[in-house]
Design a protein around this motif. Structure first.
Motif, PDB file in Angstrom:
ATOM      1  N   ALA B  84      32.279   9.386  17.912  1.00  0.00           N
ATOM      2  CA  ALA B  84      31.641   9.609  19.210  1.00  0.00           C
ATOM      3  C   ALA B  84      30.546  10.656  19.020  1.00  0.00           C
ATOM      4  CB  ALA B  84      32.671  10.110  20.225  1.00  0.00           C
ATOM      5  N   THR B  85      29.900  11.005  20.125  1.00  0.00           N
ATOM      6  CA  THR B  85      28.931  12.097  20.116  1.00  0.00           C
ATOM      7  C   THR B  85      29.558  13.298  20.819  1.00  0.00           C
ATOM      8  OG1 THR B  85      27.059  10.580  20.113  1.00  0.00           O
ATOM      9  CG2 THR B  85      26.625  12.831  20.822  1.00  0.00           C
ATOM     10  N   TYR B  86      29.363  14.475  20.248  1.00  0.00           N
ATOM     11  CA  TYR B  86      29.955  15.699  20.762  1.00  0.00           C
ATOM     12  C   TYR B  86      28.845  16.645  21.231  1.00  0.00           C
ATOM     13  CZ  TYR B  86      34.203  13.904  18.786  1.00  0.00           C
ATOM     14  OH  TYR B  86      35.286  13.091  18.517  1.00  0.00           O
ATOM     15  N   TYR B  87      29.062  17.239  22.400  1.00  0.00           N
ATOM     16  CA  TYR B  87      28.099  18.174  22.978  1.00  0.00           C
ATOM     17  C   TYR B  87      28.769  19.518  23.264  1.00  0.00           C
ATOM     18  CZ  TYR B  87      25.084  14.149  24.068  1.00  0.00           C
ATOM     19  OH  TYR B  87      24.282  13.028  23.991  1.00  0.00           O
ATOM     20  N   CYS B  88      28.026  20.593  23.000  1.00  0.00           N
ATOM     21  CA  CYS B  88      28.464  21.894  23.490  1.00  0.00           C
ATOM     22  C   CYS B  88      27.669  22.229  24.755  1.00  0.00           C
ATOM     23  CB  CYS B  88      28.287  22.977  22.436  1.00  0.00           C
ATOM     24  SG  CYS B  88      26.585  23.272  21.869  1.00  0.00           S
ATOM     25  N   GLN B  89      28.224  23.092  25.583  1.00  0.00           N
ATOM     26  CA  GLN B  89      27.583  23.515  26.826  1.00  0.00           C
ATOM     27  C   GLN B  89      27.954  24.969  27.089  1.00  0.00           C
ATOM     28  OE1 GLN B  89      29.728  22.797  30.317  1.00  0.00           O
ATOM     29  NE2 GLN B  89      28.371  24.200  31.402  1.00  0.00           N
ATOM     30  N   HIS B  90      26.955  25.793  27.376  1.00  0.00           N
ATOM     31  CA  HIS B  90      27.270  27.180  27.757  1.00  0.00           C
ATOM     32  C   HIS B  90      27.299  27.289  29.268  1.00  0.00           C
ATOM     33  CE1 HIS B  90      23.909  29.288  29.693  1.00  0.00           C
ATOM     34  NE2 HIS B  90      23.145  28.399  29.103  1.00  0.00           N
ATOM     35  N   ASN B  92      27.327  30.748  30.567  1.00  0.00           N
ATOM     36  CA  ASN B  92      27.221  32.203  30.657  1.00  0.00           C
ATOM     37  C   ASN B  92      26.321  32.646  31.798  1.00  0.00           C
ATOM     38  OD1 ASN B  92      27.526  34.975  29.212  1.00  0.00           O
ATOM     39  ND2 ASN B  92      25.314  34.734  29.442  1.00  0.00           N
ATOM     40  N   SER B  93      25.232  31.930  31.996  1.00  0.00           N
ATOM     41  CA  SER B  93      24.248  32.271  33.021  1.00  0.00           C
ATOM     42  C   SER B  93      23.474  31.012  33.384  1.00  0.00           C
ATOM     43  CB  SER B  93      23.290  33.353  32.503  1.00  0.00           C
ATOM     44  OG  SER B  93      22.657  32.909  31.316  1.00  0.00           O
ATOM     45  N   TYR B  94      22.889  31.026  34.598  1.00  0.00           N
ATOM     46  CA  TYR B  94      22.126  29.842  35.005  1.00  0.00           C
ATOM     47  C   TYR B  94      20.799  29.779  34.239  1.00  0.00           C
ATOM     48  CZ  TYR B  94      25.287  30.351  38.978  1.00  0.00           C
ATOM     49  OH  TYR B  94      26.388  30.501  39.770  1.00  0.00           O
ATOM     50  N   PRO B  95      20.303  28.581  33.917  1.00  0.00           N
ATOM     51  CA  PRO B  95      21.000  27.304  34.121  1.00  0.00           C
ATOM     52  C   PRO B  95      21.948  26.982  32.974  1.00  0.00           C
ATOM     53  CG  PRO B  95      18.843  26.903  33.208  1.00  0.00           C
ATOM     54  CD  PRO B  95      18.942  28.396  33.382  1.00  0.00           C
ATOM     55  N   TRP B  96      23.026  26.279  33.280  1.00  0.00           N
ATOM     56  CA  TRP B  96      23.900  25.788  32.199  1.00  0.00           C
ATOM     57  C   TRP B  96      23.067  24.844  31.338  1.00  0.00           C
ATOM     58  CZ3 TRP B  96      26.329  29.281  34.290  1.00  0.00           C
ATOM     59  CH2 TRP B  96      26.987  29.245  35.527  1.00  0.00           C
ATOM     60  N   THR B  97      23.205  24.924  30.041  1.00  0.00           N
ATOM     61  CA  THR B  97      22.493  24.017  29.153  1.00  0.00           C
ATOM     62  C   THR B  97      23.428  23.474  28.085  1.00  0.00           C
ATOM     63  OG1 THR B  97      21.714  25.885  27.816  1.00  0.00           O
ATOM     64  CG2 THR B  97      20.206  25.055  29.509  1.00  0.00           C
ATOM     65  N   PHE B  98      23.046  22.330  27.548  1.00  0.00           N
ATOM     66  CA  PHE B  98      23.827  21.623  26.544  1.00  0.00           C
ATOM     67  C   PHE B  98      23.112  21.642  25.198  1.00  0.00           C
ATOM     68  CE2 PHE B  98      26.956  19.417  29.236  1.00  0.00           C
ATOM     69  CZ  PHE B  98      26.378  19.539  30.485  1.00  0.00           C
ATOM     70  N   GLY B  99      23.884  21.514  24.145  1.00  0.00           N
ATOM     71  CA  GLY B  99      23.296  21.224  22.853  1.00  0.00           C
ATOM     72  C   GLY B  99      22.783  19.797  22.833  1.00  0.00           C
ATOM     73  N   GLN B 100      22.057  19.457  21.768  1.00  0.00           N
ATOM     74  CA  GLN B 100      21.424  18.139  21.695  1.00  0.00           C
ATOM     75  C   GLN B 100      22.383  17.038  21.278  1.00  0.00           C
ATOM     76  OE1 GLN B 100      21.379  20.329  19.318  1.00  0.00           O
ATOM     77  NE2 GLN B 100      21.077  19.374  17.305  1.00  0.00           N
ATOM     78  N   GLY B 101      23.578  17.430  20.859  1.00  0.00           N
ATOM     79  CA  GLY B 101      24.589  16.452  20.496  1.00  0.00           C
ATOM     80  C   GLY B 101      24.742  16.293  18.989  1.00  0.00           C
ATOM     81  N   THR B 102      25.959  15.970  18.565  1.00  0.00           N
ATOM     82  CA  THR B 102      26.271  15.635  17.175  1.00  0.00           C
ATOM     83  C   THR B 102      27.003  14.307  17.171  1.00  0.00           C
ATOM     84  OG1 THR B 102      26.428  17.933  16.434  1.00  0.00           O
ATOM     85  CG2 THR B 102      27.594  16.264  15.129  1.00  0.00           C
ATOM     86  N   LYS B 103      26.415  13.329  16.511  1.00  0.00           N
ATOM     87  CA  LYS B 103      27.028  12.009  16.430  1.00  0.00           C
ATOM     88  C   LYS B 103      27.902  11.946  15.196  1.00  0.00           C
ATOM     89  CE  LYS B 103      25.955   7.068  16.677  1.00  0.00           C
ATOM     90  NZ  LYS B 103      24.882   6.065  16.774  1.00  0.00           N
ATOM     91  N   VAL B 104      29.168  11.630  15.384  1.00  0.00           N
ATOM     92  CA  VAL B 104      30.110  11.491  14.280  1.00  0.00           C
ATOM     93  C   VAL B 104      30.275  10.000  13.990  1.00  0.00           C
ATOM     94  CG1 VAL B 104      32.450  11.936  13.478  1.00  0.00           C
ATOM     95  CG2 VAL B 104      31.256  13.647  14.878  1.00  0.00           C
ATOM     96  N   GLU B 105      29.848   9.606  12.797  1.00  0.00           N
ATOM     97  CA  GLU B 105      29.849   8.197  12.403  1.00  0.00           C
ATOM     98  C   GLU B 105      30.894   7.934  11.330  1.00  0.00           C
ATOM     99  OE1 GLU B 105      25.162   7.074  13.133  1.00  0.00           O
ATOM    100  OE2 GLU B 105      25.785   7.713  11.120  1.00  0.00           O
ATOM    101  N   ILE B 106      31.229   6.670  11.184  1.00  0.00           N
ATOM    102  CA  ILE B 106      32.182   6.252  10.153  1.00  0.00           C
ATOM    103  C   ILE B 106      31.470   6.183   8.814  1.00  0.00           C
ATOM    104  CG2 ILE B 106      33.731   4.427   9.372  1.00  0.00           C
ATOM    105  CD1 ILE B 106      33.989   3.600  12.314  1.00  0.00           C
TER     106      ILE B 106
END
Lengths: 120, 107
Positions: B84-90, B92-106
């Motif tokens: 799947a693809t995994y995202y982090c999100q902080h 801590n303060s506005y605005p909340w933001t996400f990482g760009q994603g990490t795709k985990v492949e077989i």
């Protein structure tokens, strides 16, 4: 079991207003913060803004001038309006619930998402 | 805005492998970090919040660590359902933001 379902038009014309509603079922909207997030095709996630059940809001500054999020406790729904849309607003729009407790601004429950395309 | 940077962007691994994904914040965010898993055509699903707390029902092979600006998501033994693809999100303060994603492949 609480569930979220976003609904609204799948196609919006440029310069018009995108309007979506999220219905909360299986539980009350009268707690928690409720949020909208979007994901353009093939891209990452962008937080749009949230509404607290009493009606207070906070928006992403990148969209602040165009966004309104509101809550209707009588219908157990919250809504998103995004004005003056362009093709860049084409995305899957998700509604979600923030966690419970102090500073629980992660999203612990998500709706399935609804695709909105901006095109004439 | 706080920028969240994930690495790698794509990861190829075999079933049973130990996998680690890193998320770096452009400013200190204490432990206000969440990790999500997203499968194609589906909504993200919360895995971890407050950097290291496992959400209810999430398998114990998932773990999170870190504080300040550097965080990791570890899958101790990759299972077929974890591709799947995994995202982090902080948050801590506005605005909340996400990482760009990490795709985990077989692999």
């Amino acid at each position: 079991q609480v569930q979220l379902q976003a609904s609204g038009p799948g196609l919006v014309k440029p310069s018009e207003t995108l309007s979506l509603t999220c219905t909360v079922s299986g539980g009350s909207i009268g707690t928690n913060y409720w949020t909208w997030i979007r994901q353009p095709p093939g891209k990452g996630l962008e937080w749009i803004g949230y509404v607290y059940y009493i009606g207070s809001t906070n928006y992403n500054p990148s969209l602040d001038s165009r966004v309104t999020i509101s809550v209707d406790r009588s219908k157990n729904q919250f809504s998103l309006k995004l004005r003056s849309v362009t093709a860049a607003d084409t995305a899957v729009y998700y509604c979600a619930r923030h966690g419970s407790g102090s500073w629980a601004y992660y999203m612990d429950l998500w709706g399935k998402g609804t695709t909105v395309t901006v095109s004439s | 805005d706080i920028q969240m940077t994930q690495s790698p962007s794509t990861l190829s691994a075999s079933v049973g492998a130990r996998v680690t994904i890193t998320c770096r914040a452009s400013q200190r965010i204490s432990s206000w970090l969440a990790w999500y898993q997203q499968k194609p055509g589906k909504a993200p699903k919360l895995l971890i919040y407050d950097a290291s707390r496992l959400d209810s029902g999430v398998p114990s092979r998932f773990s999170g660590s870190g504080s300040g600006t550097e965080f990791t998501l570890t899958i101790s033994s990759l299972q077929p359902d974890d591709f799947a693809t995994y995202y982090c999100q902080h948050y801590n303060s506005y605005p909340w933001t996400f990482g760009q994603g990490t795709k985990v492949e077989i692999k």
